[in-house]
Design an enzyme around this catalytic site. Structure first.
Site, PDB file in Angstrom:
ATOM      1  N   GLN A 101       3.412  -0.318  -1.499  1.00  0.00           N
ATOM      2  CA  GLN A 101       3.851   1.085  -1.331  1.00  0.00           C
ATOM      3  C   GLN A 101       4.683   1.071  -0.464  1.00  0.00           C
ATOM      4  OE1 GLN A 101       2.946   4.120  -2.615  1.00  0.00           O
ATOM      5  NE2 GLN A 101       1.274   3.627  -3.872  1.00  0.00           N
ATOM      6  N   GLY A 102       6.203   1.754  -0.509  1.00  0.00           N
ATOM      7  CA  GLY A 102       6.843   2.039   0.491  1.00  0.00           C
ATOM      8  C   GLY A 102       6.802   3.125   1.749  1.00  0.00           C
ATOM      9  N   CYS A 103       5.341   3.537   1.412  1.00  0.00           N
ATOM     10  CA  CYS A 103       4.932   4.919   2.163  1.00  0.00           C
ATOM     11  C   CYS A 103       5.930   5.452   2.608  1.00  0.00           C
ATOM     12  CB  CYS A 103       4.316   4.112   3.408  1.00  0.00           C
ATOM     13  SG  CYS A 103       2.957   3.011   3.069  1.00  0.00           S
ATOM     14  N   VAL A 104       6.193   6.768   1.276  1.00  0.00           N
ATOM     15  CA  VAL A 104       7.312   7.525   1.605  1.00  0.00           C
ATOM     16  C   VAL A 104       7.205   8.119   3.116  1.00  0.00           C
ATOM     17  CG1 VAL A 104       8.207   8.410  -0.229  1.00  0.00           C
ATOM     18  CG2 VAL A 104       5.726   8.927   0.247  1.00  0.00           C
TER      19      VAL A 104
ATOM     20  N   MET B 157       7.690   0.600   8.359  1.00  0.00           N
ATOM     21  CA  MET B 157       6.909   1.779   7.670  1.00  0.00           C
ATOM     22  C   MET B 157       5.560   1.703   7.589  1.00  0.00           C
ATOM     23  SD  MET B 157       9.639   3.770   7.014  1.00  0.00           S
ATOM     24  CE  MET B 157       9.070   4.888   6.091  1.00  0.00           C
TER      25      MET B 157
END
Lengths: 104, 418
Positions: A101-104, B157
């Protein structure tokens, strides 16, 4: 989902070539997938791949680089050496798991 | 008497106690909220401090002013949560027992996690703006800055408000142009992502906005350390990015007490069910706002939409009924783009940000994924809404679930109305 055949393995993949069903994966497929992106698997690669597979089974999500380092015990620096430029994406691809997941 | 204990009086914690105090009888439920201080920051406002758009007094209020009567406010630092004993211990030794626990302790920038970040250049040529002190220090440094390499950098992130570094970059570009020194400054955007943003359509759109402004993007860059002597970022794969002024978003991590309590993952985020926010370890513990591991933005809008779902679910749970609400990961964020314009993005777990209109499908007045003056005004108006409507838990005409109506996916041909 497109179905493709890689070296005798029939697999379901998404438009980026990632496996959509982690159960279609096995060790010999990993070697084929790695070759697709120019990587020859060594024991060091396998340590990361085994952790990724085990962690996915337990957590249901692909581990991030930081998780592979802190929980799986393979330092980030080494991951960049093993899977150059885009280690998170390349590891997931070879391990037959979704892109992390790019983790918005 | 049942006890609900909330750790954290930020956006999520404050909304929850306001909404639940109205709906839980004072004769049956005791509600306590804990925070380490009595200062509630308006975090979206930190973006404007470096440019002098907001004054310091516009970005904080007292926490207690937003807590309703009938809620105990305890000021103290949490030492640990004993999930098996339903007990929270504070660092001064006080203990708080609970029947239900809500952890809303957020996420914080951790410059200590990157070697060299807190070295001799910290707050001299290296700044963050995700803290009040950092944003204020950066304001002073920007006043003195008139040429050289200005590097905006994301460590890793997930971060709180993933669009904030982009906004800072757009605002810096606009601010430098207004001062007539844009051509003396090289602007560089350094990100661990493959492009400007995580999701392809928004990434392409925002990427071309960086291009138009002649901002160089250094992608797939994961910093290993900062060399203070040579003033440069060094990545794990040994790339180097020199800077004269570095504006960095340090690694963001959940609260340390989460780790001490054995409740967190490697970044101290609490694993929860992504639809109910219920801890995977303890059925009477929930993690809301930025403290959980749900795969969406760490943003006030997520706190807002998920709290709406959580409150109804919680009322069902305590009546012994199954929780029927399911949070869909809905987030929306204004993106300041400089020159009194802004964008708005609206998305959830399954749908990336797409062009369209908001909050009324097809009508707006806000345009999605395009630069308009209305979006900029919306962002400015939001500060008033935050203090006066959102935190007090008043009703807002925004549905908690994302709507697909009127959204256009440029990559697809089929009609997406659902």
């Amino acid at each position: 989902m497109p179905v493709t055949t890689l070296d005798g393995h029939q697999i379901h993949v998404n438009d980026e070539g990632f496996l959509t069903d982690p159960n279609e994966w096995d060790d010999s497929l990993a070697t084929v997938l790695a070759a697709q992106i120019g990587i020859t698997l060594t024991d060091a690669h396998w340590k990361a791949i085994r952790f990724l597979r085990k962690d996915f089974e337990e957590q249901g999500e692909t581990a991030t680089l930081r998780r592979v380092a802190t929980v799986g015990g393979v330092p980030i620096k080494e991951l960049f050496a093993l899977f150059p430029q885009k280690p998170a994406k390349k590891m997931a691809y070879i391990s037959g798991l979704p892109k992390p997941q790019g983790c918005v | 008497m049942k006890r609900l204990l909330v750790l954290g009086a930020g956006t999520a914690g404050t909304m929850i106690v306001n909404k639940l105090r109205r709906r839980l009888a004072a004769t049956d439920w005791h509600i306590t909220v804990v925070d380490r201080d009595d200062v509630h920051p308006y975090q979206p406002g930190y973006l404007f401090l470096p440019f002098g758009t907001y004054k310091p007094e516009q970005v904080s209020r007292s926490r207690h002013a937003f807590l309703p009567d009938g809620v105990d406010f305890v000021i103290g630092e949490v030492d640990r949560v004993d999930g098996a004993a339903d007990l929270v211990t504070l660092t001064d030794g006080r203990t708080l027992a609970y029947d239900y626990l809500v952890i809303a302790s957020g996420t914080s920038p951790r410059p200590d996690q990157t070697p060299g970040m807190l070295g001799s250049e910290w707050r001299r040529s290296i700044f963050d703006f995700f803290t009040f002190d950092g944003a204020q220090a950066l304001a002073s440094a920007l006043k003195e800055f008139d040429h050289g390499r200005l590097v905006v950098h994301i460590t890793d992130m997930p971060i709180k408000c993933p669009v904030a570094p982009l906004e800072f970059t757009f605002l810096a570009d606009s601010w430098l142009r207004k001062r007539g020194i844009r051509d003396r400054v090289e602007l560089v955007y350094v990100t661990p992502l493959p492009g400007a943003f995580t999701k392809p359509i928004a990434s392409a759109h925002l990427g071309s906005m960086l291009d138009e402004r002649k901002i160089h993007v250094e992608s797939d860059f994961l910093v290993e350390h900062i060399d203070n002597e040579k003033k440069m970022l060094v990545s794990f794969d040994e790339r180097e990015v020199p800077f004269d002024l570095l504006v960095t978003i340090p690694l963001n991590m959940g609260a340390d007490f989460v780790a001490r309590s054995g409740l967190g993952n490697e970044l101290n985020y609490i694993p929860v069910d992504r639809h109910t926010l219920q801890s995977k370890q303890f059925a009477n513990i929930f993690a809301v706002g930025d403290s959980s591991d749900i795969p969406t933005s760490k943003a006030g809008s997520v706190a807002h939409f998920s709290v709406e779902i959580f409150v109804d679910n919680f009322l069902q749970l305590i009546q012994g009924r199954p929780m029927t609400g399911a949070f869909d990961g809905h987030a929306n964020c204004f993106i300041e783009s400089g020159d009194h314009k802004g964008l708005l993005i609206d998305f959830n777990y399954d749908t990336e940000p797409l062009p369209g209109a908001y909050p009324l499908p097809l009508v707006g007045p806000m345009g999605l994924l395009k630069e308009t003056r209305a979006n900029h005004l919306g962002k400015l108006a939001f500060r008033w809404i935050y203090w006066n409507v959102l935190l007090p838990g008043r009703w807002m005409p925004l549905p908690a679930h994302m709507s697909m109506i009127g959204k256009k996916n440029p990559n697809r041909t089929e009609n997406l109305i659902t």
